[in-house]
Design a protein around this motif. Structure first.
Motif, short mmCIF file in Angstrom:
data_model
loop_
_atom_site.label_atom_id
_atom_site.label_comp_id
_atom_site.label_asym_id
_atom_site.label_seq_id
_atom_site.Cartn_x
_atom_site.Cartn_y
_atom_site.Cartn_z
N TRP A 90 64.27 43.06 1.90
CA TRP A 90 64.15 41.96 2.97
C TRP A 90 63.28 42.66 4.30
O TRP A 90 63.93 43.90 4.23
CB TRP A 90 65.05 41.15 3.14
N GLY A 122 67.06 33.49 0.02
CA GLY A 122 67.80 34.38 1.28
C GLY A 122 68.73 35.35 1.12
O GLY A 122 68.91 35.98 0.49
N GLY A 154 72.95 30.74 -2.89
CA GLY A 154 72.80 31.35 -1.91
C GLY A 154 73.89 32.51 -1.59
O GLY A 154 75.04 32.47 -1.82
#
Lengths: 377, 102, 482
Positions: C295, C451, C411
Motif C-alpha cells: 500500500w 483494502g 476486509g
C-alpha cells in the motif's frame, strides 16, 4: 469485492450484519428459520464496531417508560444470552453486571442528573427502578480511585458491560454454526413486495424471502419506505479513546469510562450532529481525556493507543423503532442505538416474535407511527 | 547477543540498572541498544500471553522493546536515549496504572 | 539550524512542517529554508539521518569501510541543513496532522512528555519506510530481529551480533547488511536467500533498464562479495525460528530438504515498504502498488497527496532509495513554496528541472529490483496456522484464515473488530500487510480489493494526561458535557 450474481431464496432475510442484525438472525435461526443476512463490506458505517459496550439501564426512558422497561428486561436477560453465546459459539463475551456509575464533576451536573432521575422515576411503573445519588464521600468509598473533582454520582445496580467486539463475533460465529447464510458485500438496492413475500435486489443479484427484517442501521432510512415502513433515523457522531492495556483497577463501568476485560480503558462518549462525518477531532478527544483524568487521576500517565469515531443510529426522540409494515405484513423494522444492551431481547424475545408473525404488545409504543400523531396530553 | 565493536571508554560510560542489576553502556546509546550491548535478550513479557519479547525493529514501530523506565511503564526503549542512573525494569505484561497523584 | 529540545521552544506557526529527518526530510527542510520559509523539521529519533543515514552525526563506527561509502553521503545533507535557519526538533513525535479552519494544518506534537498543537501552512510527510513484515513461526522470539534493526544497532551504537548469526530473506538490503556485519566482525553462519527463482522470469523484461542504472555496479558488487565470502543457501522455501525463551536454531527448507542451523541471532528482511500510518490517518488517499506489492500513498509528480497542502516525499510515497528520497524532498519543498506563493510556478519548474532529471536517473532499474526481490507468497501469507501475525495481540494466521473464510470477513477492518489484530500499540504496522494478504488469499482476490486498515490519530502513543492538557474548544465541551 463483488459477489457473484445469484438468485436464491430464504425464509427470512435480515438486512444488516451488525450486532442488531446478528442478534435477530441468531434468534430466528435458534427458532428453526432458514435465514440469510445481507451485509455491506469492510468499509461501512458500523456502529457495531465503534460502540461503548455498556449494558445500561439507568437514565434511559425519560419520555418513554416502555423503553426503560424494555432496557431493564434486556439487562436482566443478558446472563442468559451470555450463556447462549458461550454454548453456541464457544466465546465468553465477558458480560458482567456489577452496577454502574455516572460521575459528576460539578454541583450543576449532579443536580441535573438528580432531576433527570427524579423525573424518570415519576413516570408510571418505574418507581421500583433502583438507583442511588451518592455524594463524593460515598462515591469514593465505592470507587477509591476517583479524584477530588468528582462531586458525586448516580449509581444503579442494574448496569453492566460486556466486550462488544466479542459479542459481535460471537453472534456471527453462532449464526454461522446455525447455518445462517451470511453474505458480505451485498448492499440491497431495492426491496419489492411480491406474492406475499419480498424480492431484494442489488449488484449481488436477487433473493426472495417470505419475511424481511430491516436491521441496517442508518441504511434503514432508505430501505424502510420500500416496504411501507418509516425509519427517520439520523447519524449522531460519537468519539472514543482507548488506552494501552493495564492491570485491572476499574471494576464497575461508568457511563463514560470503563475498563475492558482485556485491560484497555475506554473513554467516551461525545455526541455531535455532523451528518456522516467520521473524522476524529482532537478538541473533543482532549475534553474527554481531561474529564476522564479528573474522574480518575491515575489514568493520566496511560498511553492512548487508539481513538475512533462512529455514528449512532438516532431516531427523532432517541428511542428505538420496532415496527411491522401494515401495508406489507412480513416486513419488520428494528432500529436502535443500544444494540448491545438490547441484544438479549433481540435474540430471546424479538426474533421468536418476528418468526411467529407479529411483534409483542410490549413493543406497540415503539412504532414509528409515534412520529406522525400528535403527542398525548 | 550483541557486543560493542570498540571497547567502552570510561569517559563514555553511563551506569544504569536493569531490574536492580548494575550495567554500563555507551553515552549516546538508546535504552534498547544499551540492553542489547549488555546481553539482554528479552525485555518484557506480553500482556496477552506473557511470552517473552525483545527489541525487534529498533526504529520505533514494533513496540517490542517496551520497558519500565524510572517507574513509568511501556516506554519505547529504542527511542529513548540512555541517561546516567536510569532505573530500567522488565515490562511484565500489562502496565500498572500510576499511583493516585494527590 | 536551530535545534529545539523543549516543546515550549516551538513557534505557534511555521510556513512548512516536515515530519521525519531522513534524506527526504533533511533535503526538504534545507531547500525550504533556503527559499526563506520558516521550517519545522520534527523527528522522533534522537539524531538526524532517518534509518539509512542513522546516527550519521554521532556514530561510533569510525572505520569508514564498515558502513560503506554510500552511508557517509548522508553527512552532506545534515551539513546543508545546519547552514539554514530551519528549526529541528529531535525526539519529537508527530501524532496527528489535520486540516485547520484557515486552510492550513494543525499538527499534534509531543516532546519530552508534553503535547502541543502547532499550525503550518504546508506539510511534507517524510516518514520513510519500514521493513516488510516477515511472519514465520517463531519470529516473535527474543533474538529474532529485523536486519534493519541490526543495522541500526551497528550504525548508532557500534554493536555487532556476538554469537552465531543467521541472516534470512531477500532484497538488496539483505546483502548490504551481510557485508556490513561481516566487515564489522560478526560470525555469520548462514545467509538464507528466499528470493523465488521464478522471479527472474518476471524481472527479466526490466533487465535492460537495470543494466543502465546506477544500481548495477553497486548491487552486483554487494551480491558477489556476499556470495563469495558468506555461507549462502538459495532457493529457500520455508523458515521457522525455534527455541523456547529465545531463538536457538532455525529450521530451513531449500531444494526440498530441511535442515536445522543452530544460532544465537536471526536477522530477517524481505524488503521495505512505505510507512503509511501518518498519511493514512491524515486521510491521504492510498493505493496498492502491484509492482512493489504494498500500500502506497497516491501522489502526483510533485509528491502532492490527495489532500492539497500535504506532500509525501521519500520512501513513504513509494520505495526509491536514499538518493531518490533526497531528490523527492527537494522537489516537494519547491512545490510547497510555490503553493505558499513564495515562488511562481515558472520558478518552481525551472528550479526543479535538474532535480527531476536526476531523480529519473536515480530510479532507473528500480522496477527490476522490485520484481526480482518480490517476496514469495509463502512469506507474505504464512501457511503454518500457528504463525503469529499480529505480534501485539498475538493473533495467528490460522485464526485470520478461519475468520476470513468461515465468518465471511472480507476486509482488514472487520478482521480487526473480530480478532483485535492491528489494535495493539504498533497500530497494524507489523500485521497490516499480512492480514490483507491472508484475506486476499482466502477469498481469491487481490490485496487491492481487500483494502487496508483505516487508521486514526494518535499514530504514536501520547498519554491521556498530555491529551487532556491541550486546549479545548467551546463546541467540544458542549459535545461531551451534556
Amino acid at each position: 469485492m463483488t459477489a457473484q450474481k445469484s438468485i436464491s431464496e430464504a425464509d427470512i432475510v435480515v438486512v444488516g450484519g451488525g450486532v442488531v442484525g446478528g442478534a435477530i438472525a441468531l434468534g430466528l435461526a435458534r427458532s428453526g428459520a432458514r435465514v440469510t443476512i445481507l451485509d455491506e463490506g469492510d468499509v461501512a458505517f458500523r456502529a457495531s464496531r465503534g460502540n461503548f459496550a455498556l449494558v445500561w439501564v439507568q437514565s434511559k426512558g425519560l419520555g418513554m417508560p416502555e423503553y426503560a422497561m424494555w432496557s431493564r428486561r434486556s439487562a436482566e436477560q443478558w446472563h442468559q444470552l451470555s450463556g447462549v453465546l458461550s454454548e453456541e459459539a464457544g466465546i465468553d463475551v465477558a458480560h458482567s453486571q456489577p452496577g454502574g456509575f455516572m460521575l459528576c464533576l460539578s454541583e450543576a451536573e449532579l443536580e441535573q442528573r438528580r432531576q433527570v432521575m427524579q423525573r424518570l422515576h415519576n413516570q408510571m411503573s418505574l418507581a421500583d427502578f433502583p438507583y442511588e445519588i451518592l455524594d463524593h464521600g460515598e462515591t469514593k468509598r465505592r470507587l477509591p480511585d476517583i479524584g477530588p473533582d468528582v462531586v458525586g454520582s448516580v449509581y444503579s445496580p442494574l448496569d453492566g458491560h460486556v466486550n462488544s467486539l466479542k459479542l459481535f463475533r460471537a453472534l456471527r460465529d453462532a449464526t454461522q454454526r446455525r447455518g445462517v447464510d451470511y453474505r458480505p458485500n451485498c448492499t440491497v438496492d431495492t426491496i419489492t413486495p411480491r406474492d406475499g413475500g419480498f424480492l431484494l435486489r442489488g449488484a449481488f443479484g436477487e433473493i426472495a424471502a417470505g419475511k424481511v427484517v430491516l436491521a441496517a442501521g442508518l441504511g434503514n432510512a432508505r430501505l424502510a419506505p420500500m416496504v411501507g415502513l418509516d425509519a427517520p433515523v439520523k447519524p449522531s457522531k460519537g468519539q472514543i479513546i482507548v488506552t494501552e492495556k493495564t492491570a485491572p483497577f476499574l471494576h464497575n463501568p461508568m457511563v463514560t469510562v470503563r475498563q475492558t476485560d482485556e485491560g484497555g480503558v475506554m473513554i467516551g462518549d461525545s455526541q455531535e450532529d455532523r451528518d456522516f462525518d467520521t473524522v476524529v477531532r482532537q478538541p473533543i478527544l482532549s475534553v474527554m481525556a481531561e474529564r476522564a483524568v479528573r474522574m480518575f487521576p491515575r489514568l493520566a500517565g496511560l498511553n492512548v493507543v487508539r481513538t475512533w469515531s462512529a455514528l449512532r443510529v438516532m431516531s427523532p426522540d432517541g428511542f428505538p423503532i420496532y415496527d411491522q409494515s401494515l401495508s406489507h405484513p412480513g416486513a419488520f423494522l428494528v432500529t436502535c442505538h443500544s444494540g448491545v444492551t438490547l441484544a438479549a431481547n433481540h435474540v430471546l424475545t424479538l426474533a421468536p416474535a418476528i418468526l411467529s408473525g407479529g411483534l409483542p404488545d410490549t413493543l406497540d409504543a415503539f412504532s414509528a407511527r409515534r412520529f406522525h400523531v400528535p403527542a398525548h396530553a | 547477543m550483541f557486543r560493542p565493536m570498540h571497547e567502552l571508554k570510561a569517559a563514555d560510560a553511563l551506569g544504569f540498572t536493569l531490574d536492580g542489576r548494575a550495567m554500563t553502556a555507551r553515552a549516546g546509546d538508546t535504552v534498547a541498544a544499551a540492553l542489547l550491548a549488555n546481553g539482554v535478550e528479552a525485555c518484557r513479557q506480553t500482556p496477552v500471553s506473557g511470552a517473552p519479547r525483545g527489541p525487534y525493529c529498533m526504529m520505533g514501530i514494533c513496540f517490542e522493546c517496551l520497558v519500565v523506565i524510572d517507574g513509568v511503564g511501556n516506554r519505547q526503549g529504542c527511542l529513548i536515549p540512555l541517561q546516567q542512573g536510569m532505573r530500567i525494569e522488565t515490562q511484565a505484561g500489562r502496565r500498572q496504572p500510576d499511583a493516585v497523584r494527590a | 539550524m536551530n535545534t529545539l529540545r523543549e516543546i515550549g521552544q516551538l513557534a505557534e506557526h511555521y510556513d512548512i512542517a516536515i515530519v521525519g529527518a531522513g534524506p527526504a526530510g533533511l533535503s526538504a527542510a534545507a531547500s525550504a529554508a533556503e527559499l526563506g520559509l520558516s521550517v519545522l523539521l520534527a523527528d522522533e529519533n534522537p539524531a538526524p539521518g532517518g534509518q539509512i543515514y542513522r546516527a550519521i552525526t554521532t556514530t561510533p563506527v569510525a572505520d569508514k569501510c564498515v558502513l560503506g561509502e554510500d552511508y557517509w553521503k548522508g553527512g552532506a545533507l545534515v551539513t546543508r541543513l545546519e547552514r539554514t535557519a530551519a528549526a529541528y526538533a529531535p525526539g519529537c513525535t508527530v501524532w496527528s496532522v489535520a486540516p485547520d479552519e484557515t486552510g492550513g494544518f494543525e499538527l499534534g506534537l509531543s516532546l519530552g512528555g508534553q503535547a502541543r498543537l502547532v499550525s503550518a501552512g504546508q506539510i511534507i510527510l517524510a516518514t520513510g519506510a519500514q521493513e516488510r513484515p516477515f511472519p514465520i513461526p517463531g519470529w516473535t522470539l527474543p533474538g529474532v530481529m529485523t536486519a534493519g534493526a541490526a543495522q541500526i544497532a551497528l550504525k548508532s551504537s557500534g554493536l555487532v551480533p556476538s554469537g552465531r548469526t543467521v541472516i534470512a530473506g531477500c532484497g538488496p538490503l539483505l546483502y548490504l547488511l551481510a557485508g556490513q556485519l561481516a566487515a564489522a566482525g560478526a560470525n555469520i553462519v548462514a545467509v538464507l536467500d528466499t528470493t523465488p527463482r521464478r522471479n527472474w522470469l518476471f524481472a527479466l523484461a526490466s533487465l535492460p533498464d537495470f543494466l543502465l542504472s546506477p544500481y548495477l555496479a553497486k548491487g552486483l558488487k554487494l551480491m558477489l562479495q556476499a556470495r563469495r565470502k558468506l555461507p549462502f543457501r538459495t532457493g529457500v522455501t520455508a523458515l521457522a525460528a525455534e527455541g523456547t525463551d529465545k531463538v536457538t536454531s532455525i529450521s530451513v527448507t531449500h531444494g526440498g530438504r530441511t535442515e536445522t542451523i543452530a544460532c544465537d541471532a536471526l536477522l530477517l528482511h524481505q524488503g521495505v515498504i512505505p510507512g503509511i500510518n501518518l498519511s493514512n490517518a491524515a486521510g491521504c488517499a492510498q493505493h496498492f502498488d502491484a509492482v512493489q506489492h504494498c500500500w502506497t500513498p497516491t501522489v502526483d509528480d510533485w509528491f502532492a497527496s490527495s489532500i492539497p497542502g500535504i506532500a509525501i516525499a521519500g520512501d513513504g510515497a513509494g520505495i526509491g532509495g536514499a538518493e531518490s528520497a533526497a531528490l523527492r524532498g527537494e522537489i516537494a519543498a519547491l512545490d510547497a513554496a510555490c503553493r505558499l506563493g513564495r515562488i511562481s510556478e515558472a520558478q518552481r519548474n525551472a528550479k526543479a528541472a535538474p532535480t527531476q532529471a536526476e531523480l529519473a536517473r536515480s530510479l532507473r532499474g528500480r522496477r527490476f529490483l522490485d520484481l526480482l526481490y518480490r517476496p514469495a507468497e509463502t512469506f507474505l501469507a504464512p501457511p503454518v496456522d500457528e504463525t503469529i501475525v499480529c505480534r501485539c495481540e498475538e493473533v495467528t494466521a490460522g485464526q485470520i484464515r478461519d475468520t476470513a473464510s468461515r465468518l465471511g470477513v472480507t476486509g482488514p477492518n472487520q478482521m480487526k473488530a473480530f480478532l483485535r489484530c492491528g489494535m495493539g500499540p504498533c497500530q497494524g504496522r507489523l500485521c497490516g500487510p499480512t492480514v490483507v494478504e491472508l484475506i486476499a488469499q482466502a477469498h481469491k482476490v487481490s490485496p487491492a480489493e481487500v483494502g487496508y486498515y483505516r487508521l486514526r490519530p494518535p499514530v504514536k502513543p501520547i498519554t491521556l494526561g498530555e491529551l487532556a492538557a491541550l486546549p479545548p474548544t467551546e463546541a467540544a465541551v458542549k459535545a461531551v458535557v451534556r
